[in-house]
Design an enzyme around this catalytic site. Structure first.
Site: not given
Ligand code: S3P
Length: 438
Positions: A96, A320, A394
């Site tokens: 993501g 996380d 996770r």
């Molecule tokens: C992350 C932000 C978080 C986290 C992801 C990594 C990042 O997501 O859950 O594993 O690297 O900025 P969100 O910002 O969408 O909550």
């Protein structure tokens, strides 16, 4: 994702020793992008060699950067601010962070690119990044159903905007900030609550004019020509989210003694420590002085924990770690309450449903809420199986950590996903003395 598909983890009588966790995933991915557009050759010591980080790095290579590993050190020769349209779709795998941040970065370049990922990533919402980028003037379309990937970006000519984040998300904040590098004027992002800040810190280290005032982040763009980042040397601290596995395993086990050196201790990543301390955990921090991200050694002495409530303001900075916190709740006395965490439903899996289902399967008293869960401990953890990771790293790691305190071996299925963030996890589990069959 490749590798073995299941693991049988045996309970562990005692938890002692020291584990050095691998590099921070969020920082590694951002460095791939920033070094990838810098002028000259950067080195990154401790770049996390996991599938998510390698997918992001490969995408930068497809855009013209050159990358090479020599053991723990990554050398990246940047494109010097020029990027070519990639011939093929960029595959960000399960990441993501990779797809959302790279969409933001590409929005500022006069290129056309399609970004996609694996079946899990292609189910995750991308409208949250498309909306601000379109407001900035980029042409960004979600080609999948329900605003899911693939994403097509046709970038260039961006306006500065003021954007109030509808959800607390470091990924969306970072996406806008990466696009804003190429905007004319001052872009402002307003967060509903503090989220992790590696982008702000890396931009400041690179000389981008960024001003942070509470929940308001302002930065001046460089206009269509974009920034001229000079190559330099970087060191990535250990990933707090990986360390969290061992923190929970040791903190909730009376008699345990564990040290974790060189862990990134940015306060916007370590809310778990404050919650565990409220539960009675004995954790000492030895913070090393120095520039950049705070780094230090954690010393954990295990004890019996007591349940707690997580405050809304803590959620974004332990997002996380919430499945692991639920596992800590299962081992603690009394009620652990997690609310205001609906974002968990759109992670690599629906982490509320997958955590609740798995905890219930091993005999934990747990209730699902629309935005969280109620866990009542201490549970007698039945050695049942198979447990499904739902393809989520996770969840696979959380259940493997819980297995160390079960009454017999626990079989966790669909574990290849662990390689997205922590390929050394199984070796480290064995290093602690756990019997793991894969
Ligand atoms: C992350 C932000 C978080 C986290 C992801 C990594 C990042 O997501 O859950 O594993 O690297 O900025 P969100 O910002 O969408 O909550």
């Amino acid at each position: 994702m490749s590798g073995p598909s299941k693991a049988i983890i045996h309970p562990l009588a005692d938890i002692r020793g020291s584990i050095t966790v691998p590099g921070d995933k969020s920082i590694s991915q951002r460095l791939a992008m920033l070094c990838g557009i810098a002028e000259g050759t950067s080195t990154v010591q401790g770049y996390l060699q996991s599938e998510d980080c390698l997918a992001t790095l490969n995408a930068m290579v497809a855009l013209g950067a050159k990358a090479e590993f020599d053991r723990d050190v990554l050398t990246i020769c940047g494109t010097g601010g020029v990027i070519k349209s990639p011939a093929d779709p960029l595959d960000l795998g399960n990441s993501g962070t990779g797809i959302r941040l790279l969409t933001g970065l590409l929005a500022g370049f006069p290129v056309e690119a399609t970004l996609t990922g694996d079946t899990y990533l292609r189910r995750r919402p991308m409208e949250r990044v498309c909306r601000p980028l379109v407001e900035m003037g980029a042409r960004v379309d979600c080609l999948g159903a329900n605003d899911c990937p693939p994403i097509r970006v046709r970038g260039g000519e961006l306006n500065a905007i003021t954007y109030t984040l509808p959800v607390a998300s470091a990924q969306v904040k970072s996406c806008v900030m990466l696009a804003a590098l190429h905007a004319e004027g001052t872009t402002t992002v307003i967060e509903p609550s503090e989220t992790r800040d590696p982008t702000e810190r890396l931009f400041q280290a690179l000389g981008v004019p960024v001003r942070v005032d509470g929940l308001r982040i302002e930065m001046d763009g460089f206009g269509p020509a974009g920034p001229r980042f000079a190559a330099r040397e970087w060191t990535v601290p250990g990933d707090f989210s990986s360390a969290a596995c061992w923190i929970v395993a040791a903190a909730a086990r009376p008699g345990a003694e564990l040290s974790l050196p060189k862990v990134g201790l940015n306060p916007r990543r370590t809310a778990l420590l404050r919650v565990l301390e409220r539960m009675g955990a004995q954790i000492e921090l030895e913070v090393q002085p120095g520039p950049g991200e705070p780094i230090g050694t954690l010393h954990i002495q295990g004890t019996r924990l007591t349940g707690t409530s997580v405050d809304e303001s803590e959620i974004a900075n332990l997002i996380d770690e919430l499945p692991l916190l639920a596992a800590a709740g299962a081992l603690a006395d009394g009620l652990t309450e997690i609310r205001n965490a609906a974002e968990l439903r759109v992670k690599e899996s629906d982490r509320i449903a997958s955590t609740v289902k798995n905890l219930a399967a091993v005999g934990v008293q747990v209730e699902e809420l629309p935005d969280g869960m109620l866990v009542t401990g201490p549970a007698r953890l039945a050695a049942k199986g198979p447990i499904d990771s739902f393809g989520d790293h996770r969840i696979a790691m959380m259940m493997s950590i819980l297995a160390l305190s079960a009454e017999g071996p626990l079989e966790v299925h669909d574990i290849a996903c662990v390689d997205t963030s922590y390929p050394a996890f199984w070796t480290h589990l064995q290093q602690l003395g756990a019997e793991v069959l894969r």
